[in-house]
Scaffold this active site. Structure first.
Site, PDB file in Angstrom:
ATOM      1  N   GLN A  88      41.174  46.823  28.078  1.00  0.00           N
ATOM      2  CA  GLN A  88      41.891  48.517  27.701  1.00  0.00           C
ATOM      3  C   GLN A  88      42.138  48.281  25.624  1.00  0.00           C
ATOM      4  OE1 GLN A  88      41.551  51.337  28.255  1.00  0.00           O
ATOM      5  NE2 GLN A  88      41.871  51.400  30.376  1.00  0.00           N
ATOM      6  N   ASN A 108      41.178  43.585  44.111  1.00  0.00           N
ATOM      7  CA  ASN A 108      41.705  42.517  45.488  1.00  0.00           C
ATOM      8  C   ASN A 108      41.836  44.247  46.699  1.00  0.00           C
ATOM      9  OD1 ASN A 108      43.668  44.601  44.242  1.00  0.00           O
ATOM     10  ND2 ASN A 108      45.097  42.023  44.554  1.00  0.00           N
ATOM     11  N   CYS A 109      41.983  45.125  46.184  1.00  0.00           N
ATOM     12  CA  CYS A 109      42.317  46.432  47.696  1.00  0.00           C
ATOM     13  C   CYS A 109      40.620  45.590  48.523  1.00  0.00           C
ATOM     14  CB  CYS A 109      42.107  47.746  47.493  1.00  0.00           C
ATOM     15  SG  CYS A 109      43.444  48.064  46.041  1.00  0.00           S
ATOM     16  N   THR A 160      59.341  47.625  28.682  1.00  0.00           N
ATOM     17  CA  THR A 160      60.903  47.114  29.630  1.00  0.00           C
ATOM     18  C   THR A 160      62.646  47.750  28.712  1.00  0.00           C
ATOM     19  OG1 THR A 160      60.574  44.832  28.372  1.00  0.00           O
ATOM     20  CG2 THR A 160      59.698  45.373  30.651  1.00  0.00           C
ATOM     21  N   ASN A 161      63.214  47.569  29.521  1.00  0.00           N
ATOM     22  CA  ASN A 161      64.325  47.543  27.564  1.00  0.00           C
ATOM     23  C   ASN A 161      64.334  46.369  26.535  1.00  0.00           C
ATOM     24  OD1 ASN A 161      64.756  44.981  29.994  1.00  0.00           O
ATOM     25  ND2 ASN A 161      66.336  44.922  28.914  1.00  0.00           N
ATOM     26  N   ALA A 207      55.248  46.166  30.843  1.00  0.00           N
ATOM     27  CA  ALA A 207      55.156  45.267  32.144  1.00  0.00           C
ATOM     28  C   ALA A 207      54.645  46.666  32.577  1.00  0.00           C
ATOM     29  CB  ALA A 207      56.458  44.991  33.122  1.00  0.00           C
ATOM     30  N   ASP A 236      52.116  46.437  40.218  1.00  0.00           N
ATOM     31  CA  ASP A 236      52.577  46.428  41.420  1.00  0.00           C
ATOM     32  C   ASP A 236      54.290  45.932  41.038  1.00  0.00           C
ATOM     33  OD1 ASP A 236      50.266  47.178  42.591  1.00  0.00           O
ATOM     34  OD2 ASP A 236      49.729  44.262  44.169  1.00  0.00           O
TER      35      ASP A 236
END
Lengths: 447, 447
Positions: free
Chosen positions: B19, B42-43, B268-269, B275, B278
């Site tokens: 992307q 992977n599914c 994230t913080n 991130a 999963d």
């Protein structure tokens, strides 16, 4: 006690009666139906011929007797021939006894439906049929069995004609399809329609385009191109006209094509007179434009609205229609919603086309699905959408329908969280991709 | 030129790289992947074992070479072992050469995914496998072929275990399913789960509930109930834990279970650290509550959000997840969305249950579909929905998902204009009926 008269006892009328009785156990309800039967699944009629509806009686949802148990009076073979909204009466013809009487109402619900069209050459031809009612179904079945029919001619390649052709093929009858137009199934974009001819050929249907039957003599029909074809049975599926002649002089406003104009409460211009079903004009849901849609979803929804109105809850409104529809044609599913192609001309728009597999592309049985969206240039509104494929089409058109009814734009399609597992979708579904493409196109337009 | 480092090259990481490259042709992108492969479906792994994915290589979406053509650097067998957000560096272990180095970034994208859990008794058991990567798939396939496996044990009856069991059966392998719980597939309501045992029995799967493997010796496994079973191959599918140990000491906030907390920008913080995938915690879309959903749709959506953020368009947000999901189990489709059953306890709600045929009831091949909606008492919000059946489940869950994301309530379901034709729906679809029932229940509650 308030008295309700319902004109027409098939889908719209019967459903309104049932809804009204559920809400109001007391109100007096009489249905006048000009035909023999009420409340049958007329969309299912062709599928009984093809065998997918095993028993004819499965098509019957209610009878005069079952309505009587709910204290609803049903008079079959009773045709309403005139309406006087100022005096709140209707004129009724009891066909079997050939007598006419007046009946008074507090609320009148018009659900006359449509009359199937017939071309002049087929009038008075004994083996020419339409399939619009259970009576017609019984006639056709009797004809097939008595004459041991193995060949038939279907006139028209709209959805009724196509469903008839398919179901006759399923029954093992050889079909000739005669269509006055040069294109099969006009509601679908011509550049997306190629598969119709391929499918018809592969199923052994003999297709005669750009011609029509001009004469029938014995079991032979002559076409306008001079050709003669075997025609021991002819079924015409060339659309309907609203059955609203009886409203002449009533002051109830019809549109130019004879459809009854209704407002968001299902009301006509005359107080206490409502209308539902195939003979009404309503509005599109997503644009401000009148439309008539002879489909069952709208009839059921309007039945709910009208029965709530009459019971005193005017908060339930008919929010208009997208005209969401689907037909199956052998292995194909063809679905559209929204404006027609000609209507689109009035709305500045761009087109997003996307083809993708219906499930994870690596699954052996994945098949392509084609989605086209016509998108308003200014607001990203989906004005019309088309979905064609051999699997998963109904899912995509229904998602689109739900999405548009709640105000979702083409760009918002990117954000629909589909249930992903390889047998059902890609992680970015075909509709997500239409959304992402719309975002890109929109950016370019407004750069 | 800005430098982007991506930790993990499977779904989330590879998609974000792709992307980002599409939006920004210049930006410097490096992916570190600790394993051998990147960007595979992977599914789809179980479905190659069962044969529905014919060729293993169809599962590979991109390779280091194909990424190199797009000027994205991919380093496989490179594990990021530490992150220093203050200095904007990561520590990388080159596994094959057993060396460690530091790499600097402007933007860091964490997509470490999860590690499949393994029960202690299966550690160091040569015939015990998990199926979480292409490497695992290759190992399992090799084992089946080399040992000529005709029997296998599946551990766990969550979605991975069930998909494994099904696909092994499709491959002709006799399956014993060992499940520690007393119920199959916990995410589904226990009163709706009966069909699992029936289906397992009818497919010849030997089910051992309420027990687990405590020892494996040779080709024999001993269960906690004392039973011994043949186990020449064991596949464990008992969930994943987020692979976030390497973030210890980084100051990046994880939740109690070790998932990386993210905001609506995927951040994230720590500034510049994003991130995806999963291993992240995000929020529900429809209620204000954190959730982690290890599903591909969210990873793809977050990849889009993060790549737009990094490219300077902060208008694209991650709006949270409904957790819309579906699994196929032989003839059944099981789909849910929204809160889990335990979470529902915090929200006053009522339940609407509706069973109806998936198409017109008179069609010979119509089958029942069961929809349950948990509806907020005050606002009619659909907090959780469940759909179970053998056909058309994916359609209904996706409509629900689209509907809820745009703010549609349970009552509004009555107003979804479905595409009706007998092969696809009833005129009032199963979801319309859930809507009508919700309207009635809501009226009674607020009377």
């Amino acid at each position: 006690m308030a008295k309700v008269i319902i004109v027409g006892g098939v889908a719209g009328g019967a459903t309104t009666a049932a809804q009204l009785r559920r809400i109001d156990p007391e109100i007096d309800i009489t249905i006048y139906e000009k035909g023999r039967d009420i409340s049958y699944g007329n969309c299912g009629l062709p599928y009984h011929i093809g065998g997918e509806v095993a028993e004819r009686d499965q098509l019957v949802a209610a009878t005069p007797e079952s309505f009587a148990e709910r204290d609803v009076t049903v008079e079959i073979f009773h045709e309403v021939t005139a309406v006087d909204p100022d005096n709140r009466t209707v004129q009724v013809k009891d066909i079997r006894n050939d007598r006419t009487f007046d009946a008074a109402y507090d609320y009148l619900i018009l659900s006359p439906g449509g009359s199937p069209r017939l071309i002049p050459a087929l009038l008075d031809v004994p083996q020419a049929f339409v399939l619009h009612s259970l009576e017609h179904l019984d006639e056709i079945k009797a004809h097939i069995e008595e004459k041991n029919i193995t060949r038939a001619v279907v006139v028209g390649a709209g959805y009724i004609g196509l469903e008839m052709a398919e179901n006759l093929v399923h029954r093992g009858i050889e079909v000739t399809l005669v269509h006055r137009d040069t294109e099969i199934y006009r509601p679908l974009e011509s550049d997306m329609s190629d598969f119709f001819m391929e499918e018809l050929k592969s199923r052994g249907v003999d297709v005669k385009l750009d011609t029509e039957i001009v004469e029938v003599s014995g079991d032979t029909a002559t076409l306008s191109n001079g050709e003669k074809i075997e025609a021991p049975m002819i079924i015409a599926g060339i659309g309907i006209t609203p059955r609203t002649d009886f409203l002449e002089g009533s002051g109830i406003i019809l549109n130019d094509e004879g459809y009854i104009c209704t407002d968001k409460h299902g009301c006509t211009n005359k107080e206490g007179v409502y209308a539902v079903g195939d003979a009404i004009e309503t509005n599109y849901h997503h644009v401000d434009r009148p439309v008539h849609v002879a489909l069952a979803w709208g009839a059921h929804r309007m039945a709910y609205v009208i029965s709530n109105q009459i019971s005193g809850d005017s908060s339930v409104c008919f929010e208009g229609l997208l005209g969401t529809n689907i037909i199956r044609f052998f292995d194909y599913d063809i679905a559209t919603l929204g404006l027609t192609e000609p209507e689109l001309a009035d709305y500045p728009h761009f087109v997003v086309d996307h083809r993708q597999k219906n499930k994870a592309g690596y699954m052996s049985d994945s098949v392509p699905i084609h989605v086209r969206a016509y998108v308003g240039k200014d607001d990203g509104k989906i004005l019309r959408a088309v979905v064609v494929g051999t699997e998963g089409v109904d899912k995509r058109i229904d998602i689109l329908s739900a999405h548009i009814r709640l105000g979702g734009t083409a760009m918002d399609l990117a954000n629909i969280e589909v249930a992903y597992s390889p047998p059902y979708s890609s992680p970015k579904s075909v509709l997500n991709m239409v959304g992402y493409k719309a975002i890109e196109k929109m950016k370019k337009i407004h750069e």
